[in-house]
Design a protein around this motif. Sequence first.
Motif, PDB file in Angstrom:
ATOM      1  N   ARG A  94      -3.028  12.319  -4.824  1.00 31.59           N
ATOM      2  CA  ARG A  94      -4.274  11.561  -4.683  1.00 31.59           C
ATOM      3  C   ARG A  94      -4.480  11.202  -3.218  1.00 31.59           C
ATOM      4  N   GLU A 130      -4.942   2.518   2.970  1.00 29.91           N
ATOM      5  CA  GLU A 130      -4.150   3.672   2.531  1.00 29.91           C
ATOM      6  C   GLU A 130      -4.179   4.784   3.578  1.00 29.91           C
ATOM      7  N   SER A 165      -1.884   3.807   6.402  1.00 30.45           N
ATOM      8  CA  SER A 165      -0.481   3.949   6.005  1.00 30.45           C
ATOM      9  C   SER A 165      -0.063   5.409   5.910  1.00 30.45           C
ATOM     10  N   LEU A 166      -0.956   6.281   5.432  1.00 30.56           N
ATOM     11  CA  LEU A 166      -0.667   7.713   5.376  1.00 30.56           C
ATOM     12  C   LEU A 166      -0.439   8.267   6.782  1.00 30.56           C
ATOM     13  N   LYS A 168       5.021  11.542  -0.062  1.00 29.77           N
ATOM     14  CA  LYS A 168       4.994  12.114  -1.416  1.00 29.77           C
ATOM     15  C   LYS A 168       3.943  11.426  -2.291  1.00 29.77           C
ATOM     16  N   GLU A 169       3.664  10.173  -2.019  1.00 27.26           N
ATOM     17  CA  GLU A 169       2.710   9.416  -2.828  1.00 27.26           C
ATOM     18  C   GLU A 169       1.277   9.900  -2.635  1.00 27.26           C
ATOM     19  N   TYR A 170       1.021  10.656  -1.581  1.00 21.88           N
ATOM     20  CA  TYR A 170      -0.327  11.157  -1.325  1.00 21.88           C
ATOM     21  C   TYR A 170      -0.505  12.602  -1.771  1.00 21.88           C
ATOM     22  N   VAL A 199       0.866  -1.177   0.000  1.00 23.76           N
ATOM     23  CA  VAL A 199       0.000   0.000   0.000  1.00 23.76           C
ATOM     24  C   VAL A 199       0.900   1.224   0.000  1.00 23.76           C
ATOM     25  N   ARG A 200       0.479   2.283  -0.699  1.00 19.10           N
ATOM     26  CA  ARG A 200       1.279   3.509  -0.712  1.00 19.10           C
ATOM     27  C   ARG A 200       1.646   3.884   0.712  1.00 19.10           C
ATOM     28  N   TYR A 201       2.908   4.274   0.919  1.00 20.31           N
ATOM     29  CA  TYR A 201       3.364   4.586   2.267  1.00 20.31           C
ATOM     30  C   TYR A 201       4.004   5.960   2.378  1.00 20.31           C
ATOM     31  N   HIS A 202       4.872   6.316   1.447  1.00 19.45           N
ATOM     32  CA  HIS A 202       5.616   7.572   1.555  1.00 19.45           C
ATOM     33  C   HIS A 202       4.688   8.762   1.353  1.00 19.45           C
TER      34      HIS A 202
END
Length: 144
Positions: free
Chosen positions: A17, A24, A27-28, A12-14, A7-10
Amino acid sequence: MTPYRGVRYHLKEYSTRAPQNAKELFSLRHASLRNAIERASGVLKKSFPIIRSTSEPLYYCETQSDIFLSCCILNNFLLEEDRDRDLEDEVKQEVLHGPQEEEGHNARNVHDGSTEYEQLRNSIATNMWTNYMMYPNTEIDMSK
């Protein structure tokens, strides 16, 4: 507690979106909290050698907790009382920008993978998601 795998973690990935599901969002928030803790630890390590020293004697967990809390209290007191602008600017820079996240850092918890651990993490993620969906405007906008 570790974030979900795959699952997106960093952070910057959020930036482009928002979280799309409970995993998600968990993890955020995990990444945001970890980032804040690392920045605060960095500030304290600069000011208090007892925290950064690897040659100091080993202390019991309760003593380590007391040392860390005492350093936090002293740091806050010194920021209020000692208006040395250079020190204050340095601390603000560290807090605002902090250390860069290490790529590929995989912190593992010894309980990762256990059914009880996964149930607890899933319960937390589900509660976060429910609150996030009920109150969407209270969330921090990661795109700014």
